[in-house]
Write a protein that holds these residues in place. Sequence first.
Motif, short mmCIF file in Angstrom:
data_model
loop_
_atom_site.label_atom_id
_atom_site.label_comp_id
_atom_site.label_asym_id
_atom_site.label_seq_id
_atom_site.Cartn_x
_atom_site.Cartn_y
_atom_site.Cartn_z
N VAL A 110 0.91 -1.20 -0.39
CA VAL A 110 0.39 -0.04 -0.09
C VAL A 110 1.00 1.13 0.32
CG1 VAL A 110 -1.53 1.33 1.21
CG2 VAL A 110 -1.88 -1.16 0.91
N THR A 111 0.83 2.31 -1.01
CA THR A 111 1.62 2.99 -1.20
C THR A 111 1.10 4.11 -2.01
OG1 THR A 111 3.48 3.76 -1.85
CG2 THR A 111 2.94 1.99 -2.86
N PRO A 112 1.69 5.84 -2.04
CA PRO A 112 1.26 6.67 -2.54
C PRO A 112 2.23 6.72 -3.73
CG PRO A 112 2.30 7.65 -0.54
CD PRO A 112 2.00 5.86 -0.53
N PHE A 113 3.11 6.26 -3.59
CA PHE A 113 4.14 6.37 -4.58
C PHE A 113 4.57 4.92 -4.96
CE2 PHE A 113 4.89 10.60 -2.39
CZ PHE A 113 4.64 11.25 -3.75
N ASP A 118 -3.28 4.30 -1.31
CA ASP A 118 -3.82 4.21 0.22
C ASP A 118 -4.89 5.58 0.09
OD1 ASP A 118 -2.28 6.82 -0.35
OD2 ASP A 118 -2.32 7.05 1.65
N ALA A 119 -5.87 4.70 -0.78
CA ALA A 119 -7.36 5.55 -0.49
C ALA A 119 -7.88 4.72 1.25
CB ALA A 119 -7.97 4.98 -1.74
N LEU A 127 0.27 6.23 6.68
CA LEU A 127 -0.01 6.15 7.19
C LEU A 127 -0.57 7.22 8.45
CD1 LEU A 127 -2.05 3.42 9.04
CD2 LEU A 127 -0.22 3.26 10.54
N HIS A 128 0.62 7.60 8.75
CA HIS A 128 0.62 9.26 8.99
C HIS A 128 -0.38 10.35 8.38
CE1 HIS A 128 3.81 8.94 5.78
NE2 HIS A 128 4.08 10.92 6.28
#
Length: 276
Positions: free
Chosen positions: A56-59, A75-76, A95-96
């Motif tokens: 799970v990652t934004p990049f 990471d929706a 997660l932050h």
Amino acid sequence: MKLPDSNAPSLFDRFALTKHRARAQDDALFLHRAAIDEVQDRLSMVNKSFTAPAIVTPFAHIWQGVLPKAHIVADADVLRLTPGAHDLVVHAMALHWANDPVGQLIQCHRALKPDGLLLVACLGGETLNELRTALGQAEIEVTGGLSPRIAPMGELRDLGGLLQRAGFALPVADTARLTAEYRDIVHLMHDLRAMGETNSLSERLKHPTRRQVFGRAQDIYAENFATPQGRLVTTFELICLTGWSPDESQQKPLRPGSAQARLADALGTKEGKLSD
């Protein structure tokens, strides 16, 4: 899975966060590369092979190829993970920014097979503490008030507790502190922009900040958090969480009072009463 209530208050503005991440620059994502090193280091200490990982990652491009044949999802609020499909889930540097961090961990738990491993890397509460201090004091001095500028990030103990709330067994939480140096506060803010990590709080100021605030913040930062050469020191706290999907094969803690030998005998010492 039930979608989040759209009327519920949100700490973070996900639309703004998506815009900030869209302008991120690859050469500024050093925190993600540090997280990759931490993930690989921890996996090297696990005596188990993983054949169905998910990340799970934004990049996605940064994590592509880190784990062979990994299923990579954004990471929706609702993660596109199939229940019970994975033996390893890595929640990578997101997660932050979660409005519901426990919900994110629960979704990861549901995606794991029995005895599957969750590994989380995220930023912790010591991150940007120098900038938080300098901006806060400067804004109070210049404007007489204080506005939300840097996202509150979880402390190590609190984040470890989230694993238990999400139903994970054998939870472990540890931390690594990284430091970087910048010419001045503008240099730091430009770097945060290039990381996609600028202010996405829902209650952030929607108008430009007075120039005097940043000028005073630069002075406070330099007075308290600079090297002898005058460069500004910045802390990034990288927190790593690990937890296992419960399974009968895992070790269980002994029931209190079930020990068959005395600790004093094992240590070769005499047992005595504590003084009042």
